[in-house]
Design an enzyme around this catalytic site. Structure first.
Site, PDB file in Angstrom:
ATOM      1  CD  GLU A   1      24.138  24.419  46.780  1.00 21.49           C
ATOM      2  OE1 GLU A   1      24.966  25.351  46.863  1.00 21.49           O
ATOM      3  OE2 GLU A   1      24.422  23.254  47.111  1.00 21.49           O
TER       4      GLU A   1
ATOM      5  CE1 TYR B   1      17.749  29.298  46.416  1.00 25.82           C
ATOM      6  CE2 TYR B   1      19.675  28.236  47.340  1.00 25.82           C
ATOM      7  CZ  TYR B   1      18.308  28.262  47.123  1.00 25.82           C
ATOM      8  OH  TYR B   1      17.504  27.249  47.602  1.00 25.82           O
TER       9      TYR B   1
ATOM     10  NE  ARG C   1      26.633  25.324  50.563  1.00 24.22           N
ATOM     11  CZ  ARG C   1      25.409  24.928  50.859  1.00 24.22           C
ATOM     12  NH1 ARG C   1      24.686  25.582  51.747  1.00 24.22           N
ATOM     13  NH2 ARG C   1      24.909  23.865  50.283  1.00 24.22           N
TER      14      ARG C   1
ATOM     15  CG  HIS D   1      18.336  24.451  44.207  1.00 22.86           C
ATOM     16  ND1 HIS D   1      18.817  23.378  44.907  1.00 22.86           N
ATOM     17  CD2 HIS D   1      18.299  25.484  45.079  1.00 22.86           C
ATOM     18  CE1 HIS D   1      19.063  23.739  46.160  1.00 22.86           C
ATOM     19  NE2 HIS D   1      18.765  25.024  46.284  1.00 22.86           N
TER      20      HIS D   1
ATOM     21  CD  GLN E   1      11.223   7.692  51.708  1.00 16.61           C
ATOM     22  OE1 GLN E   1      12.112   6.888  51.555  1.00 16.61           O
ATOM     23  NE2 GLN E   1      10.041   7.349  52.151  1.00 16.61           N
TER      24      GLN E   1
HETATM   25 FE1  SF4 Z   1      16.379  13.307  55.380  1.00 19.65          FE
HETATM   26 FE2  SF4 Z   1      16.412  11.663  57.459  1.00 19.65          FE
HETATM   27 FE3  SF4 Z   1      16.282  10.686  54.967  1.00 19.65          FE
HETATM   28 FE4  SF4 Z   1      18.523  11.800  55.922  1.00 19.65          FE
HETATM   29  S1  SF4 Z   1      17.532   9.934  56.632  1.00 19.65           S
HETATM   30  S2  SF4 Z   1      17.613  12.181  53.954  1.00 19.65           S
HETATM   31  S3  SF4 Z   1      17.689  13.446  57.147  1.00 19.65           S
HETATM   32  S4  SF4 Z   1      14.752  11.932  55.982  1.00 19.65           S
END
Ligand code: SF4
Ligand code: NAP
Length: 674
Positions: free
Chosen positions: A165, A167, A215, A253, A340
């Site tokens: 990613e 890093y 990873r 990223h 979200q």
């Molecule tokens: Fe994040 Fe929940 Fe949306 Fe999945 S459903 S991306 S865990 S907020």
């Protein structure tokens, strides 16, 4: 006989027997930084109880300079070790296993102290890193090894060394970020020296009986990224140095290619893990956009990997594996990859949660206790808010009647699922429908609830949602004007369209209008071409030399807003750029600072700026209104008139900036206290 024999098969890593092939991938939740370690322990224990094979914690800083942000959690003191011990004990008590991720952010560290192989600032950080000298490099290696030793002391079953990613370790591997001329830079043998040395020292620090996950970045998606030969060379060297298992990392990223958003095809990168698998003797773990037990099972059965990493799906449902094992997979709340409530929260400095599961990271605070007095609850509106109220209230023992004028549940989610790239919403609506089959819930669909229908209930919940706002633009006879609902349902709009309003729905409508044919989200080959992703065995870093090759737009679209700022500025923090880039690729003309003068048969008249200058006709066949929402409160107002107490939630409560996340969270919290 289980449907998931490969997923549920045990596996032994470094002598540690895991009960199945699922790995809960590392996620930064922000819980550690609250200092409430009981809460951290509850979060992980719930996932262990839910059957996770191996949990990997959020990234822990090995030292101050390597922390993702100032004050990032790590294992620096005896008190830290005692705190982490609470987590490991809680996980082990549930029969689970847990590894601590050690994350050195290098030049991605959000602070002035950040260090890197070379003093090259990252495009996603304001802080130029300091180039490490020989002693500085030794300090970083020693600090990582010390963190690993402390992790074992704290009871972890091992560690994950974060090498992907973009890093710190990843930064040493490629000339994009490593311009050194000493033994840590130059040819690949030198550039990979640091990650390999870190693995060797971590193994030495932990001893042989601890899991060491490395990873590895299989596709960097940045210019001058690793070639496939280099990836394989590193994988083999890391195995020799002491790694027990290789986990897949996808994209830096700073990459301008989405890697985990909802529009990324499911398992869209699993072919890379499959290609690595025969090159090494240790197990490999595949990752990214895997969110159902069916898909995990298929990947394992076809030999793409030995284990499957899912991260966000464990936020959406803490009982993922337990439900799959019990034959109740349809009850697994699906992660729709919206970011979200998880990543968008992380990047706004808020505690992580989940759109579909508000209890995620709030396990100790939002509790669904059995109701002391079972009640009769009427819920009006079977959108996200109403459905969640019904599910949680019935779970607590209440008897719920759920009304909706529509003949199907889902409300506006049924519009979202029509948008190309948002197909995950189908699964979300299916999940709600499954959960609404609970015995305590009576569905009254196709029935517009009136005030008199609500008599006799102990609690009334109004979740009637929103209606589109009429922006009041003068419309001449013969002009074609549609609501976003009509547009998303496929009404004819012609070849040139103006979209009024560039919020989430304006973007969704524009995306739908420029699209034709199969959604790239459902066809990984198409999707890769759209975003310019090739195979790392063809092009370094997996970036196609000709760049993105999007399918030509189905029609010409103008996306407009009155605010004099870049349209889409207020979309999701981690996904807004994807929507903007996607529409830009389809040549959507996005304009801010416009005034809507009138809609005529030959198009939309606009002007510019506060003084309404430069009147201009956008010669379009149709205008689609996406000018926000107003609360639908007709029934609520009637109940007020009659003095009938009720709760108002979701869009019916506050329409501004309404989204499913807030509606579901508000519903769950109300239902938890009814
Ligand atoms: Fe994040 Fe929940 Fe949306 Fe999945 S459903 S991306 S865990 S907020
Ligand atoms: P919104 O995000 O509030 O956007 C409304 C748009 O309409 C804005 O661009 C606004 O811009 C414009 N507008 C507002 N009042 C207007 C008026 N009187 N005349 C003309 N234009 C007006 O609302 P939405 O797009 O309807 O979305 C609703 C919610 O659904 C969002 O808040 C979002 O949370 C959720 N959603 C999110 C996504 C996503 O994130 N991808 C997708 C779909 C829905 P100006 O005022 O500058 O003109």
């Amino acid at each position: 006989m289980t449907e998931y024999p490969h997923l549920l098969a045990p596996i032994t890593l470094a002598g540690v027997s895991l009960r199945n092939r699922s790995l809960m991938g590392s996620m930064h939740t922000g819980l550690e930084e609250t200092g409430d370690w009981g809460r951290v322990a509850s979060f992980y224990a719930a996932r262990a109880k839910g059957g996770a094979g191996l949990i990997v914690t959020g990234g822990m800083a090995p030292n101050r300079e390597g922390g993702v942000f100032p004050g990032a959690a790590g294992l620096f003191s005896a008190a830290d070790i005692a705190n982490h011990r609470r987590v490991t004990d809680a996980v082990h008590a549930e029969g689970g296993h847990i590894a601590m991720q050690i994350l050195h952010a290098g030049r991605y560290a959000y602070g002035k102290e950040c260090v890197a192989p070379s003093a090259i600032k990252s495009p996603i950080s304001p802080f130029p890193p300091r180039e490490l000298d020989e002693a500085g490099i030794e300090k970083q290696v020693a600090d990582v090894a010390t963190a690993a030793a402390r992790a074992i002391e704290a009871g972890y079953d091992g560690v994950e060394v974060m090498g992907s990613e973009g890093y710190f370790l990843n930064q040493f591997l490629v000339t994009h970020t490593n311009r050194r001329t000493d033994r840590w830079g130059g040819d690949y043998a030198n550039r990979m020296r640091l990650p390999v040395e870190v693995v060797r020292r971590v193994r030495a620090a932990m001893g042989p009986g601890a899991v060491l996950v490395y990873r590895i970045s299989l596709i960097d998606l940045v210019p001058d990224g690793s070639s496939w030969e280099e990836v394989v060379q590193l994988a083999k060297a890391v195995e020799v140095a002491g790694a027990s298992v290789l986990n897949t990392g996808i994209g830096w990223h700073e990459a301008r290619v989405p890697t985990i958003a909802t529009s990324v095809p499911r398992a869209g990168f699993a072919h890379l893990t499959a290609r690595l698998r025969p090159e090494v003797s240790i197990p490999v773990i595949t990752s990214n956009r895997i969110n159902t037990p069916e898909l995990a099972e298929r990947l394992l059965a076809e030999g793409s990997a030995d284990m499957v990493s899912m991260a966000r799906p464990w936020l959406a449902d803490a009982g993922f594996i337990a439900k799959a094992a019990a034959g109740r997979a349809a009850e697994i709340a699906p992660c729709i990859a919206c970011n979200q409530a998880c990543l968008d929260h992380t990047f706004s400095g808020k505690l992580t949660s989940c759109l579909v599961n508000p209890r995620a990271c709030h396990e100790t605070e939002l509790v669904y206790e059995p109701a002391t007095v079972p009640k009769r609850v009427a819920v009006v509106g079977a959108g996200p808010a109403g459905m969640m109220t019904a599910i949680v209230a019935s779970k607590r023992g209440h008897r719920v009647a759920l009304f909706d004028t529509a003949t199907e549940v889902g409300g506006q989610l049924n519009l979202a699922k029509r948008v190309p790239g948002k197909e995950e919403f189908y699964g979300l609506v299916d999940w709600f429908a499954t959960m609404l089959r609970a015995p305590g819930i009576e569905l009254r669909l196709g029935q517009t609830a009136a005030a008199e229908d609500l008599a006799g209930f102990d609690e009334v919940v109004i979740a009637t949602g929103v209606r589109p706002r009429d922006p009041g633009i003068p419309v001449e006879p013969g002009a074609k004007v549609l609501s976003y609902i009509e547009a998303l349902k496929g009404a004819g709009v012609g070849q040139r369209v103006a979209v009024v309003g560039a919020g989430g729905i304006g973007f969704d409508v524009a995306e739908t209008l420029v699209h034709e044919g199969v959604s790239p989200t459902l066809d990984a080959g198409l999707w890769r071409a759209e975003w310019g992703v090739s195979a790392p065995w063809q092009d370094r870093g997996g970036l196609a030399p000709d760049g993105p090759q999007p399918h030509p737009p189905a029609r010409e679209v103008f996306l407009l807003q009155r605010k004099a700022e870049k349209p889409g500025r207020h979309l999701g923090k981690t996904t807004g750029w994807i929507h903007r880039a996607s529409l830009a690729m389809k040549q959507v003309k996005m304009q801010g600072g416009v005034n809507y003068e009138r809609i005529a048969p030959d198009g939309l008249w606009i002007s510019h700026g506060p003084n309404r200058e430069q009147p201009e006709l956008l010669a379009v066949d149709a205008v689609v209104l996406c000018a926000g929402q107003e609360p639908e409160r007709g029934l609520s107002a009637e109940l007020d008139r009659r003095g009938i107490p009720h709760h108002r939630i979701g869009g019916a409560d506050v329409a501004a900036e309404l989204d499913a996340k807030r509606a579901i969270d508000q519903a769950a919290r109300l239902a938890a206290r009814l």
